[in-house]
Design an enzyme around this catalytic site. Structure first.
Site, mmCIF file in Angstrom:
data_model
loop_
_atom_site.group_PDB
_atom_site.id
_atom_site.type_symbol
_atom_site.label_atom_id
_atom_site.label_comp_id
_atom_site.label_asym_id
_atom_site.label_seq_id
_atom_site.Cartn_x
_atom_site.Cartn_y
_atom_site.Cartn_z
ATOM 1 N N GLU A 15 6.946 2.759 2.271
ATOM 2 C CA GLU A 15 6.316 1.300 1.889
ATOM 3 C C GLU A 15 7.188 0.204 1.689
ATOM 4 O O GLU A 15 8.497 0.392 1.528
ATOM 5 C CB GLU A 15 5.233 1.501 0.913
ATOM 6 C CG GLU A 15 3.929 2.132 1.163
ATOM 7 C CD GLU A 15 3.033 0.978 1.878
ATOM 8 O OE1 GLU A 15 3.426 0.020 2.023
ATOM 9 O OE2 GLU A 15 1.674 1.560 1.910
ATOM 10 N N ASN A 147 -4.146 -4.066 -0.607
ATOM 11 C CA ASN A 147 -3.071 -4.132 0.233
ATOM 12 C C ASN A 147 -3.039 -5.206 1.304
ATOM 13 O O ASN A 147 -3.739 -6.310 0.812
ATOM 14 C CB ASN A 147 -3.584 -2.747 1.051
ATOM 15 C CG ASN A 147 -2.313 -1.999 1.232
ATOM 16 O OD1 ASN A 147 -1.131 -2.422 1.321
ATOM 17 N ND2 ASN A 147 -2.658 -0.604 1.491
ATOM 18 N N ASP A 198 -3.436 -1.295 6.425
ATOM 19 C CA ASP A 198 -2.646 -1.309 5.265
ATOM 20 C C ASP A 198 -1.840 -2.411 5.091
ATOM 21 O O ASP A 198 -2.270 -3.486 4.924
ATOM 22 C CB ASP A 198 -1.787 -0.067 5.569
ATOM 23 C CG ASP A 198 -1.163 0.748 4.516
ATOM 24 O OD1 ASP A 198 -0.413 0.041 3.623
ATOM 25 O OD2 ASP A 198 -1.738 2.006 4.240
#
Length: 285
Positions: A15, A147, A198
Protein backbone atom coordinates in the site's frame (compact mmCIF):
# COMPACT_ATOMS: atom_id res chain seq x y z
CA UNK A 1 0.08 -0.79 -22.30
CA UNK A 2 1.77 -3.50 -20.24
CA UNK A 3 2.70 -3.30 -16.57
CA UNK A 4 6.08 -4.66 -15.51
CA UNK A 5 6.95 -6.29 -12.19
CA UNK A 6 9.32 -3.99 -10.31
CA UNK A 7 9.49 -5.79 -6.96
CA UNK A 8 8.10 -9.06 -5.77
CA UNK A 9 5.76 -10.59 -5.39
CA UNK A 10 6.79 -9.96 -1.79
CA UNK A 11 4.16 -7.98 0.11
CA UNK A 12 1.15 -9.31 1.95
CA UNK A 13 -0.67 -5.99 1.82
CA UNK A 14 1.32 -3.55 -0.30
CA UNK A 15 0.00 0.00 0.00
CA UNK A 16 0.75 3.73 0.00
CA UNK A 17 3.36 4.15 -2.77
CA UNK A 18 4.99 7.59 -2.58
CA UNK A 19 7.71 8.90 -4.89
CA UNK A 20 10.46 11.09 -3.43
CA UNK A 21 11.74 13.35 -6.20
CA UNK A 22 14.76 14.45 -4.17
CA UNK A 23 16.18 10.99 -3.51
CA UNK A 24 14.60 9.51 -6.65
CA UNK A 25 13.23 6.62 -4.69
CA UNK A 26 9.92 4.87 -4.21
CA UNK A 27 8.53 4.36 -0.74
CA UNK A 28 5.67 2.00 0.12
CA UNK A 29 4.41 -0.12 3.00
CA UNK A 30 3.30 -3.67 3.70
CA UNK A 31 0.41 -2.96 6.06
CA UNK A 32 0.02 -6.26 7.88
CA UNK A 33 3.73 -7.00 7.63
CA UNK A 34 4.41 -3.73 9.47
CA UNK A 35 7.15 -2.94 6.97
CA UNK A 36 8.41 0.18 5.22
CA UNK A 37 10.10 -0.33 1.84
CA UNK A 38 12.40 1.92 -0.15
CA UNK A 39 13.47 1.20 -3.73
CA UNK A 40 15.95 3.20 -5.81
CA UNK A 41 14.97 2.20 -9.37
CA UNK A 42 18.18 3.50 -10.94
CA UNK A 43 20.28 1.01 -8.95
CA UNK A 44 17.69 -1.60 -8.01
CA UNK A 45 18.64 -1.12 -4.35
CA UNK A 46 15.89 -1.94 -1.86
CA UNK A 47 15.80 -1.53 1.90
CA UNK A 48 13.17 -2.59 4.42
CA UNK A 49 12.40 -1.40 7.96
CA UNK A 50 9.96 -3.29 10.24
CA UNK A 51 7.98 -1.85 13.16
CA UNK A 52 6.22 -4.75 14.85
CA UNK A 53 2.74 -3.33 14.21
CA UNK A 54 0.56 -2.56 11.20
CA UNK A 55 1.84 0.34 9.09
CA UNK A 56 -0.70 1.72 6.63
CA UNK A 57 0.53 4.97 5.07
CA UNK A 58 3.36 7.46 4.82
CA UNK A 59 4.12 11.02 3.74
CA UNK A 60 7.18 13.10 2.94
CA UNK A 61 8.53 16.03 4.92
CA UNK A 62 10.90 18.82 3.91
CA UNK A 63 13.69 17.00 5.74
CA UNK A 64 14.83 13.38 5.84
CA UNK A 65 12.02 12.23 8.11
CA UNK A 66 8.83 10.53 6.99
CA UNK A 67 5.39 10.70 8.52
CA UNK A 68 4.08 7.20 9.23
CA UNK A 69 0.54 6.04 9.94
CA UNK A 70 1.03 3.16 12.39
CA UNK A 71 -1.71 1.32 14.25
CA UNK A 72 -0.51 3.10 17.41
CA UNK A 73 -0.81 6.50 15.71
CA UNK A 74 0.98 9.05 13.54
CA UNK A 75 4.73 9.37 14.06
CA UNK A 76 7.89 10.78 12.51
CA UNK A 77 10.53 8.32 11.36
CA UNK A 78 14.09 9.16 10.33
CA UNK A 79 15.26 6.50 7.89
CA UNK A 80 18.85 7.74 8.13
CA UNK A 81 19.08 7.09 11.86
CA UNK A 82 16.28 4.55 12.32
CA UNK A 83 14.73 6.73 15.04
CA UNK A 84 10.95 6.54 15.44
CA UNK A 85 9.27 9.42 17.23
CA UNK A 86 6.40 9.25 19.70
CA UNK A 87 3.12 8.17 18.14
CA UNK A 88 0.09 10.44 18.18
CA UNK A 89 -2.98 8.18 18.54
CA UNK A 90 -5.87 9.16 16.30
CA UNK A 91 -8.54 7.05 17.96
CA UNK A 92 -7.45 5.98 21.45
CA UNK A 93 -11.08 5.15 22.21
CA UNK A 94 -11.17 2.65 19.32
CA UNK A 95 -8.30 0.20 19.85
CA UNK A 96 -9.67 -2.06 17.11
CA UNK A 97 -9.15 0.65 14.49
CA UNK A 98 -6.05 1.64 12.55
CA UNK A 99 -5.08 4.26 9.95
CA UNK A 100 -5.58 3.27 6.34
CA UNK A 101 -5.12 5.52 3.32
CA UNK A 102 -3.74 9.08 3.42
CA UNK A 103 -2.90 12.09 1.25
CA UNK A 104 -0.89 15.25 1.84
CA UNK A 105 -2.38 18.54 0.66
CA UNK A 106 -0.25 21.09 -1.15
CA UNK A 107 0.14 23.15 2.03
CA UNK A 108 1.22 20.30 4.33
CA UNK A 109 -2.09 19.17 5.78
CA UNK A 110 -2.18 15.38 6.06
CA UNK A 111 -5.56 13.73 5.55
CA UNK A 112 -5.67 10.24 7.07
CA UNK A 113 -8.58 7.80 6.95
CA UNK A 114 -9.19 5.01 9.44
CA UNK A 115 -10.89 1.61 9.43
CA UNK A 116 -11.53 -1.35 11.70
CA UNK A 117 -8.73 -3.91 11.72
CA UNK A 118 -11.41 -6.51 10.99
CA UNK A 119 -14.23 -4.78 9.06
CA UNK A 120 -17.64 -6.22 9.88
CA UNK A 121 -20.06 -3.89 8.12
CA UNK A 122 -20.19 -1.31 10.91
CA UNK A 123 -19.06 2.16 9.84
CA UNK A 124 -16.33 2.67 12.45
CA UNK A 125 -13.95 4.54 10.19
CA UNK A 126 -13.41 8.29 10.00
CA UNK A 127 -11.34 10.92 8.22
CA UNK A 128 -8.82 13.08 10.07
CA UNK A 129 -6.76 16.10 9.14
CA UNK A 130 -3.41 16.60 10.80
CA UNK A 131 -2.36 20.23 10.41
CA UNK A 132 1.24 21.42 10.04
CA UNK A 133 1.35 22.22 13.76
CA UNK A 134 0.66 18.54 14.51
CA UNK A 135 -2.91 18.98 15.75
CA UNK A 136 -5.31 16.32 14.43
CA UNK A 137 -8.99 17.00 13.76
CA UNK A 138 -11.77 14.56 12.95
CA UNK A 139 -13.48 15.96 9.86
CA UNK A 140 -15.77 13.12 8.73
CA UNK A 141 -17.34 10.01 10.27
CA UNK A 142 -19.50 7.15 9.04
CA UNK A 143 -16.91 5.41 6.86
CA UNK A 144 -16.16 1.70 6.64
CA UNK A 145 -12.78 1.55 4.89
CA UNK A 146 -11.60 5.12 4.28
CA UNK A 147 -9.61 5.10 1.07
CA UNK A 148 -8.87 6.82 -2.24
CA UNK A 149 -7.54 10.05 -0.74
CA UNK A 150 -6.02 12.53 -3.20
CA UNK A 151 -5.88 16.31 -3.65
CA UNK A 152 -6.49 18.06 -6.97
CA UNK A 153 -3.62 19.95 -8.69
CA UNK A 154 -5.27 23.26 -7.78
CA UNK A 155 -5.55 22.12 -4.13
CA UNK A 156 -9.26 22.99 -4.14
CA UNK A 157 -10.71 19.48 -4.18
CA UNK A 158 -10.27 16.37 -2.04
CA UNK A 159 -11.17 12.88 -3.27
CA UNK A 160 -12.24 10.08 -0.94
CA UNK A 161 -13.55 6.56 -1.47
CA UNK A 162 -14.92 3.78 0.72
CA UNK A 163 -13.71 0.32 -0.26
CA UNK A 164 -16.24 -1.64 1.77
CA UNK A 165 -18.18 -4.04 -0.49
CA UNK A 166 -21.53 -2.35 0.10
CA UNK A 167 -20.12 1.19 -0.13
CA UNK A 168 -17.99 1.20 -3.28
CA UNK A 169 -18.25 4.91 -4.06
CA UNK A 170 -15.84 7.76 -4.75
CA UNK A 171 -16.71 11.26 -3.53
CA UNK A 172 -15.29 14.71 -4.06
CA UNK A 173 -15.25 17.61 -1.62
CA UNK A 174 -14.46 21.27 -1.96
CA UNK A 175 -11.26 21.95 -0.02
CA UNK A 176 -10.74 25.42 1.44
CA UNK A 177 -7.33 27.09 1.91
CA UNK A 178 -7.78 26.40 5.65
CA UNK A 179 -8.30 22.67 5.07
CA UNK A 180 -12.08 22.63 5.60
CA UNK A 181 -14.23 20.23 3.58
CA UNK A 182 -17.61 21.10 2.12
CA UNK A 183 -20.04 20.29 -0.69
CA UNK A 184 -19.66 16.51 -0.64
CA UNK A 185 -20.91 14.95 -3.87
CA UNK A 186 -20.59 11.67 -5.72
CA UNK A 187 -17.79 11.36 -8.26
CA UNK A 188 -18.64 7.80 -9.30
CA UNK A 189 -20.48 4.75 -7.95
CA UNK A 190 -18.50 1.58 -8.69
CA UNK A 191 -20.89 -0.84 -7.02
CA UNK A 192 -21.66 -3.68 -9.38
CA UNK A 193 -18.59 -2.98 -11.54
CA UNK A 194 -16.49 -5.76 -10.05
CA UNK A 195 -13.85 -3.24 -9.03
CA UNK A 196 -14.01 -1.67 -5.58
CA UNK A 197 -12.34 1.75 -5.31
CA UNK A 198 -9.11 1.44 -3.34
CA UNK A 199 -6.25 3.96 -3.28
CA UNK A 200 -6.24 7.00 -5.55
CA UNK A 201 -3.99 9.65 -7.06
CA UNK A 202 -4.28 12.55 -9.48
CA UNK A 203 -2.32 13.38 -12.61
CA UNK A 204 -1.12 16.73 -13.95
CA UNK A 205 -4.20 17.00 -16.15
CA UNK A 206 -6.46 16.96 -13.09
CA UNK A 207 -7.86 13.46 -13.62
CA UNK A 208 -8.28 11.01 -10.76
CA UNK A 209 -6.94 7.44 -10.86
CA UNK A 210 -8.51 4.71 -8.72
CA UNK A 211 -7.04 1.28 -8.08
CA UNK A 212 -9.91 -1.08 -8.87
CA UNK A 213 -9.30 -3.77 -6.29
CA UNK A 214 -10.81 -7.18 -7.14
CA UNK A 215 -11.20 -5.90 -10.70
CA UNK A 216 -7.52 -6.01 -11.63
CA UNK A 217 -7.41 -2.59 -13.24
CA UNK A 218 -6.68 1.10 -12.89
CA UNK A 219 -9.55 3.45 -13.68
CA UNK A 220 -9.07 7.07 -14.69
CA UNK A 221 -11.88 9.55 -14.06
CA UNK A 222 -12.30 13.05 -15.41
CA UNK A 223 -12.93 15.78 -12.79
CA UNK A 224 -16.64 15.44 -13.66
CA UNK A 225 -16.62 11.71 -12.81
CA UNK A 226 -16.67 10.18 -16.29
CA UNK A 227 -14.56 7.04 -16.80
CA UNK A 228 -11.87 8.14 -19.23
CA UNK A 229 -9.60 5.10 -19.36
CA UNK A 230 -9.14 1.62 -17.87
CA UNK A 231 -5.84 -0.26 -17.73
CA UNK A 232 -5.82 -4.01 -17.07
CA UNK A 233 -3.14 -5.21 -14.65
CA UNK A 234 -1.49 -8.61 -14.00
CA UNK A 235 -2.87 -8.64 -10.44
CA UNK A 236 -6.49 -8.80 -9.32
CA UNK A 237 -6.01 -6.65 -6.23
CA UNK A 238 -4.17 -3.42 -7.06
CA UNK A 239 -4.24 -1.19 -4.00
CA UNK A 240 -2.85 2.23 -4.91
CA UNK A 241 -0.84 4.05 -7.58
CA UNK A 242 1.50 7.03 -7.63
CA UNK A 243 3.52 8.85 -10.26
CA UNK A 244 7.30 8.71 -10.12
CA UNK A 245 10.50 8.62 -12.09
CA UNK A 246 12.66 11.51 -13.24
CA UNK A 247 9.86 12.97 -15.40
CA UNK A 248 6.98 11.77 -13.17
CA UNK A 249 5.75 9.75 -16.13
CA UNK A 250 5.99 6.29 -14.55
CA UNK A 251 3.08 4.96 -12.56
CA UNK A 252 3.95 2.63 -9.68
CA UNK A 253 1.20 0.36 -8.34
CA UNK A 254 1.15 -1.71 -5.14
CA UNK A 255 -1.00 -4.80 -4.70
CA UNK A 256 -2.41 -7.20 -2.12
CA UNK A 257 -1.78 -10.94 -1.88
CA UNK A 258 -4.73 -12.23 0.20
CA UNK A 259 -7.54 -13.31 -2.12
CA UNK A 260 -5.40 -13.19 -5.27
CA UNK A 261 -4.27 -16.63 -6.44
CA UNK A 262 -2.26 -15.22 -9.33
CA UNK A 263 1.54 -15.46 -9.52
CA UNK A 264 2.06 -11.70 -9.17
CA UNK A 265 -0.07 -11.13 -6.07
CA UNK A 266 1.68 -8.71 -3.71
CA UNK A 267 4.03 -7.33 -6.36
CA UNK A 268 4.88 -3.70 -7.08
CA UNK A 269 4.16 -2.86 -10.72
CA UNK A 270 5.20 -0.05 -13.06
CA UNK A 271 3.82 1.25 -16.33
CA UNK A 272 3.84 4.38 -18.48
CA UNK A 273 0.25 5.70 -18.71
CA UNK A 274 1.01 8.46 -21.22
CA UNK A 275 0.42 11.29 -18.74
CA UNK A 276 2.54 12.76 -15.98
CA UNK A 277 1.94 13.29 -12.30
CA UNK A 278 2.79 16.01 -9.80
CA UNK A 279 5.61 16.24 -7.25
CA UNK A 280 4.50 14.75 -3.95
CA UNK A 281 3.66 17.46 -1.37
CA UNK A 282 5.72 17.66 1.81
CA UNK A 283 5.11 18.58 5.42
CA UNK A 284 7.24 21.47 6.56
CA UNK A 285 8.83 20.66 9.92
Amino acid sequence: MKAEIVVGPADVTGESPVWCDRRRCLWWVDVLGGALHRLVPETGTERVWTFGEPLACLALTDGNALLLGLQSGLALFDSDTGKLGTSQPLEPDLPGNRPNDAAMSRDGRWFVGTMAMVPDGTARGALYRQDPDGAAHRVLTGLHVANGLAVSPEADRLYLSDSWHEAGCIWRFDLSPEGALSNRRLLHDLRGSGARPDGGCVDAEGCYWSAGIDGGRLIRFTPEGRIDREITLPVSKPSKACFGGKKLDTMYITSLAPGDAGPNAGAVLALNPGVTGLPEPRRRL
